[in-house]
Scaffold this motif. Structure first.
Motif, PDB file in Angstrom:
ATOM      1  N   LYS A  65      46.947  39.874  41.123  1.00 55.39           N
ATOM      2  CA  LYS A  65      45.943  40.723  40.479  1.00 55.39           C
ATOM      3  C   LYS A  65      45.764  40.320  39.027  1.00 55.39           C
ATOM      4  O   LYS A  65      46.723  39.949  38.353  1.00 55.39           O
ATOM      5  N   ASP A  66      44.529  40.422  38.565  1.00 59.07           N
ATOM      6  CA  ASP A  66      44.207  40.300  37.152  1.00 59.07           C
ATOM      7  C   ASP A  66      43.614  41.630  36.729  1.00 59.07           C
ATOM      8  O   ASP A  66      42.555  42.020  37.231  1.00 59.07           O
ATOM      9  N   MET A  67      44.296  42.337  35.821  1.00 61.05           N
ATOM     10  CA  MET A  67      43.752  43.590  35.307  1.00 61.05           C
ATOM     11  C   MET A  67      43.186  43.337  33.923  1.00 61.05           C
ATOM     12  O   MET A  67      43.815  42.690  33.097  1.00 61.05           O
ATOM     13  N   LEU A  83      40.865  42.388  39.518  1.00 62.34           N
ATOM     14  CA  LEU A  83      40.435  41.326  40.408  1.00 62.34           C
ATOM     15  C   LEU A  83      41.637  41.056  41.296  1.00 62.34           C
ATOM     16  O   LEU A  83      42.701  40.676  40.799  1.00 62.34           O
ATOM     17  N   THR A  84      41.499  41.303  42.602  1.00 60.90           N
ATOM     18  CA  THR A  84      42.632  41.250  43.520  1.00 60.90           C
ATOM     19  C   THR A  84      42.423  40.166  44.573  1.00 60.90           C
ATOM     20  O   THR A  84      41.470  40.211  45.343  1.00 60.90           O
ATOM     21  N   ARG A  85      43.333  39.208  44.581  1.00 56.74           N
ATOM     22  CA  ARG A  85      43.291  38.107  45.539  1.00 56.74           C
ATOM     23  C   ARG A  85      44.090  38.487  46.789  1.00 56.74           C
ATOM     24  O   ARG A  85      45.025  39.282  46.727  1.00 56.74           O
ATOM     25  N   GLY A  86      43.700  37.894  47.927  1.00 57.53           N
ATOM     26  CA  GLY A  86      44.468  38.065  49.156  1.00 57.53           C
ATOM     27  C   GLY A  86      44.112  39.274  49.991  1.00 57.53           C
ATOM     28  O   GLY A  86      44.808  39.583  50.950  1.00 57.53           O
ATOM     29  N   THR A  87      43.034  39.961  49.675  1.00 55.89           N
ATOM     30  CA  THR A  87      42.594  41.104  50.469  1.00 55.89           C
ATOM     31  C   THR A  87      41.339  40.724  51.245  1.00 55.89           C
ATOM     32  O   THR A  87      40.623  39.809  50.856  1.00 55.89           O
ATOM     33  N   SER A  97      36.015  32.057  50.960  1.00 57.72           N
ATOM     34  CA  SER A  97      36.592  32.240  49.637  1.00 57.72           C
ATOM     35  C   SER A  97      36.186  33.560  48.980  1.00 57.72           C
ATOM     36  O   SER A  97      35.310  33.602  48.116  1.00 57.72           O
ATOM     37  N   THR A  98      36.843  34.644  49.396  1.00 59.78           N
ATOM     38  CA  THR A  98      36.514  35.964  48.868  1.00 59.78           C
ATOM     39  C   THR A  98      37.629  36.501  47.970  1.00 59.78           C
ATOM     40  O   THR A  98      38.794  36.157  48.120  1.00 59.78           O
ATOM     41  N   HIS A 134      32.626  34.401  46.888  1.00 60.64           N
ATOM     42  CA  HIS A 134      32.119  35.758  47.136  1.00 60.64           C
ATOM     43  C   HIS A 134      33.073  36.769  46.513  1.00 60.64           C
ATOM     44  O   HIS A 134      34.287  36.551  46.480  1.00 60.64           O
ATOM     45  N   ILE A 135      32.507  37.884  46.075  1.00 64.56           N
ATOM     46  CA  ILE A 135      33.304  38.982  45.540  1.00 64.56           C
ATOM     47  C   ILE A 135      32.894  40.239  46.291  1.00 64.56           C
ATOM     48  O   ILE A 135      31.717  40.436  46.599  1.00 64.56           O
ATOM     49  N   TRP A 136      33.890  41.059  46.641  1.00 68.63           N
ATOM     50  CA  TRP A 136      33.593  42.247  47.432  1.00 68.63           C
ATOM     51  C   TRP A 136      34.283  43.464  46.826  1.00 68.63           C
ATOM     52  O   TRP A 136      35.190  43.334  45.997  1.00 68.63           O
ATOM     53  N   LEU A 137      33.837  44.632  47.242  1.00 69.24           N
ATOM     54  CA  LEU A 137      34.424  45.883  46.781  1.00 69.24           C
ATOM     55  C   LEU A 137      34.206  46.972  47.815  1.00 69.24           C
ATOM     56  O   LEU A 137      33.351  46.841  48.686  1.00 69.24           O
ATOM     57  N   GLY A 138      34.987  48.019  47.712  1.00 68.87           N
ATOM     58  CA  GLY A 138      34.799  49.216  48.513  1.00 68.87           C
ATOM     59  C   GLY A 138      34.397  50.359  47.598  1.00 68.87           C
ATOM     60  O   GLY A 138      34.991  50.535  46.530  1.00 68.87           O
TER      61      GLY A 138
END
Length: 179
Positions: A65-67, A83-87, A97-98, A134-138
């Protein structure tokens, strides 16, 4: 609401010295936004799990994670994001590559001043620099204000998932943007 110009907001990486302020801000924003939708006990349990000093320390120190934090001219933390990698989610599994844009939280008194947009742009830039496509969010299905912000930033709904607090199951929309 406090009126500020975007140029008076600074963005930097979060450090150990920011843990208490980020934990407090996270608990405040989550309670303000979602507290009405669960019982007091369920809310408190979630806050302890997600916005305690140990939980926030874990987020700040997690190598996946990068906060980042947004600060006002006087140095006060007025927002943060991860920014959270691996999810991933099934609805984005086919994308190359998300990375997840997570917890874009801005103190309510700073809403409408572009702080969230600044945080989003910084994380998108970081994701590009790290080679993500790609970048995603909930985003909670009832958080219409946030959904509109994300849509204006180029995110589109591609699916949903359950978000559970205690015994309450809510629905988050999954939004994605090509970088």
């Amino acid at each position: 609401m406090v009126a500020v110009s975007p140029s008076s907001i600074s963005i930097r990486s979060a450090g150990h010295e920011d843990v208490a302020a980020v934990a407090e801000l996270g608990a405040h924003v989550f309670s303000t936004t979602f507290g009405h939708s669960v019982t007091t006990e369920q809310l408190q349990a979630y806050l302890t799990e997600s916005y305690s000093i140990p939980a926030t320390t874990k987020d700040v120190t997690d190598p996946m994670k990068d906060m980042i934090v947004a600060t006002s001219q006087d140095g006060a933390i007025v927002g943060f994001a991860l920014l959270t990698r691996g999810t991933s989610e099934p609805c984005i599994a086919q994308l190359e590559s998300t990375v997840e844009l997570q917890r874009i939280y801005v103190h309510p008194t700073y809403h409408g001043n572009g702080v969230g947009k600044i945080l989003i742009k910084k994380l998108e830039d970081m994701a590009r620099e790290q080679g993500f496509k790609h970048i995603w969010l909930g985003v909670w299905e009832e958080n219409y204000k946030a959904q509109k912000v994300y849509e204006k930033q180029g995110y589109r709904v591609v699916g949903d998932h359950d978000f559970t607090i205690g015994d309450v199951v809510q629905t988050d929309q999954i939004m994605v943007k090509e970088l």
